[in-house]
Design a protein around this motif. Structure first.
Motif, short mmCIF file in Angstrom:
data_model
loop_
_atom_site.label_atom_id
_atom_site.label_comp_id
_atom_site.label_asym_id
_atom_site.label_seq_id
_atom_site.Cartn_x
_atom_site.Cartn_y
_atom_site.Cartn_z
N VAL A 150 0.86 -1.19 0.00
CA VAL A 150 0.00 0.00 0.00
C VAL A 150 0.89 1.24 0.00
O VAL A 150 1.99 1.23 0.57
N VAL A 151 0.42 2.28 -0.65
CA VAL A 151 1.15 3.55 -0.67
C VAL A 151 0.66 4.40 0.49
O VAL A 151 -0.52 4.73 0.58
N LEU A 152 1.55 4.73 1.41
CA LEU A 152 1.19 5.57 2.55
C LEU A 152 1.03 7.02 2.07
O LEU A 152 1.86 7.51 1.30
N LYS A 195 13.69 1.79 -20.53
CA LYS A 195 13.68 3.25 -20.68
C LYS A 195 12.60 3.88 -19.80
O LYS A 195 12.81 4.94 -19.21
N GLU A 196 11.43 3.21 -19.71
CA GLU A 196 10.34 3.72 -18.88
C GLU A 196 10.76 3.74 -17.40
O GLU A 196 10.45 4.68 -16.67
N ALA A 197 11.46 2.69 -16.98
CA ALA A 197 11.91 2.60 -15.59
C ALA A 197 12.90 3.71 -15.27
O ALA A 197 12.84 4.35 -14.21
N GLU A 198 13.82 3.95 -16.19
CA GLU A 198 14.82 5.02 -15.99
C GLU A 198 14.14 6.38 -15.92
O GLU A 198 14.46 7.21 -15.06
N ALA A 199 13.15 6.61 -16.80
CA ALA A 199 12.45 7.88 -16.82
C ALA A 199 11.64 8.10 -15.54
O ALA A 199 11.44 9.24 -15.11
N ALA A 200 11.19 7.00 -14.93
CA ALA A 200 10.38 7.09 -13.71
C ALA A 200 11.22 7.31 -12.46
O ALA A 200 10.68 7.55 -11.38
N GLY A 201 12.54 7.19 -12.61
CA GLY A 201 13.41 7.45 -11.47
C GLY A 201 14.05 6.24 -10.83
O GLY A 201 14.57 6.32 -9.71
N ALA A 202 14.04 5.09 -11.53
CA ALA A 202 14.69 3.90 -10.99
C ALA A 202 16.18 4.17 -10.80
O ALA A 202 16.81 4.85 -11.61
N ASP A 203 16.74 3.64 -9.72
CA ASP A 203 18.16 3.87 -9.42
C ASP A 203 19.07 2.98 -10.25
O ASP A 203 20.18 3.38 -10.60
N PHE A 204 18.60 1.76 -10.53
CA PHE A 204 19.39 0.81 -11.32
C PHE A 204 18.45 0.08 -12.27
O PHE A 204 17.38 -0.37 -11.86
N ILE A 255 13.21 -4.52 -5.51
CA ILE A 255 13.40 -4.97 -6.90
C ILE A 255 12.05 -5.02 -7.60
O ILE A 255 11.07 -5.54 -7.07
N VAL A 256 12.01 -4.45 -8.80
CA VAL A 256 10.84 -4.54 -9.68
C VAL A 256 11.30 -5.28 -10.93
O VAL A 256 12.43 -5.10 -11.39
N ASP A 281 3.92 -2.52 -15.96
CA ASP A 281 3.86 -1.08 -15.72
C ASP A 281 4.96 -0.69 -14.74
O ASP A 281 4.70 -0.30 -13.60
N VAL A 282 6.19 -0.78 -15.19
CA VAL A 282 7.33 -0.52 -14.31
C VAL A 282 7.39 0.93 -13.86
O VAL A 282 7.84 1.23 -12.74
N ALA A 283 6.93 1.84 -14.71
CA ALA A 283 6.97 3.26 -14.35
C ALA A 283 6.09 3.50 -13.13
O ALA A 283 6.50 4.17 -12.17
N LYS A 284 4.88 2.97 -13.15
CA LYS A 284 3.97 3.14 -12.01
C LYS A 284 4.54 2.51 -10.76
O LYS A 284 4.47 3.10 -9.67
N ALA A 285 5.13 1.32 -10.91
CA ALA A 285 5.70 0.62 -9.75
C ALA A 285 6.81 1.44 -9.11
O ALA A 285 6.87 1.60 -7.89
N VAL A 286 7.70 1.98 -9.94
CA VAL A 286 8.81 2.79 -9.42
C VAL A 286 8.29 4.05 -8.74
O VAL A 286 8.72 4.41 -7.64
N GLU A 287 7.35 4.71 -9.37
CA GLU A 287 6.80 5.96 -8.83
C GLU A 287 6.12 5.72 -7.48
O GLU A 287 6.25 6.52 -6.55
N GLU A 288 5.37 4.62 -7.36
CA GLU A 288 4.69 4.32 -6.10
C GLU A 288 5.68 4.01 -4.98
O GLU A 288 5.50 4.45 -3.84
N ILE A 289 6.71 3.26 -5.31
CA ILE A 289 7.72 2.92 -4.30
C ILE A 289 8.42 4.19 -3.83
O ILE A 289 8.65 4.40 -2.63
N LYS A 290 8.76 5.05 -4.75
CA LYS A 290 9.43 6.30 -4.41
C LYS A 290 8.51 7.21 -3.58
O LYS A 290 8.98 8.02 -2.78
N ALA A 291 7.18 7.06 -3.79
CA ALA A 291 6.22 7.91 -3.10
C ALA A 291 5.91 7.43 -1.69
O ALA A 291 5.24 8.13 -0.93
N GLY A 292 6.37 6.23 -1.33
CA GLY A 292 6.13 5.74 0.03
C GLY A 292 5.36 4.45 0.10
O GLY A 292 4.64 4.19 1.06
N LYS A 293 5.49 3.62 -0.90
CA LYS A 293 4.82 2.32 -0.90
C LYS A 293 5.52 1.38 0.08
O LYS A 293 6.74 1.27 0.10
N VAL A 294 4.73 0.70 0.92
CA VAL A 294 5.29 -0.27 1.85
C VAL A 294 4.64 -1.62 1.60
O VAL A 294 3.50 -1.71 1.15
#
Length: 231
Positions: free
Chosen positions: A63-65, A85-94, A114-115, A148-161
């Motif tokens: 869930v995203v807090l 490319k989508e993952a990199e654009a979304a802010g993935a570190d690696f 890991i996604v 949907d790797v972009a959404k996954a990365v964005e949610e994790i960065k936003a506080g997904k636990v």
């Protein structure tokens, strides 16, 4: 260690034995008695009346807090082509494929989550022995195996636990830092509480939430009345 013990005992004395506090009062007390010399994490702990040996009573999800956790997660993505490319654009570190798998096999773990896209699970699956014990294997139930790797990365960065009941039916989830406003901690608490309540297996018998407490990194647990947490 003796000094830590004294601080812990002093903090414990401020917690009334046998009392189940409201969510708001518990959060306020945990912040008051925290004695860490850094911005400690505050975590909620559930003991559930479930039998995780049975497939229909296992609880796991994410869930995203609303206010995040106060920690920036380092996200590694196994993907190729456009998805990379989508993952990199979304802010993935690696982002990578076999190159990252080889680094992990060699003992590299400078990431938190890991996604992976489904087509990369063959590569990721070979890392099961090293990722599994650390709780790092991506899983569709937590949204970390997805196209949907972009959404996954964005949610994790936003506080997904993520949350998962262990063999004893316990769930531990961070809800923020001691520096957070009380209201934000309570709202994060309410968010995880809502998903835990809704995740109750239909096969579970008796009392579902047997014990609920909140505590900071080194501080004592403060028992919470579950009926006071709901939004």
């Amino acid at each position: 260690m003796a000094k830590k013990g004294k601080l812990f005992l002093a903090a414990s004395e401020k917690v009334e034995k046998g009392t189940h506090y409201s969510a708001a009062d518990a959060v306020a007390l945990v912040k008051e008695i925290d004695f860490a010399k850094f911005d400690a994490t505050i975590e909620v702990a559930y003991r559930l009346g479930i039998d995780t040996r049975k497939n229909d009573q296992q609880i796991r999800g994410a869930v995203v807090l609303p206010h995040g956790t106060g920690k920036t997660q380092r996200v590694l993505v196994f993907a190729k082509g456009e998805k990379a490319k989508e993952a990199e654009a979304a802010g993935a570190d690696f982002v990578g494929e076999n190159d990252l798998a080889e680094k992990i096999q060699g003992g590299w773990f400078d990431f938190d989550v890991i996604v992976a896209t489904p087509d990369m699970m063959g590569t990721v699956g070979r890392l099961g022995r090293v990722l599994g014990p650390k709780g790092l294997m991506p899983n569709p139930k937590t949204g970390t195996v997805t196209m949907d790797v972009a959404k996954a990365v964005e949610e994790i960065k936003a506080g997904k636990v993520t949350y998962r009941a262990d063999k004893q039916g316990n769930i531990h989830v961070p809800i923020g830092k001691v520096s957070f406003d009380n209201e934000k901690l309570v709202e994060n608490f309410q968010t995880i509480h809502d998903v835990v309540v809704r995740a109750k297996p239909s096969a579970a018998k008796g009392t579902y939430i047997k014990n609920l407490s909140v505590a900071s990194t080194f501080g004592p647990g403060v028992k919470v009345d579950p009926t006071t947490v709901a939004k």
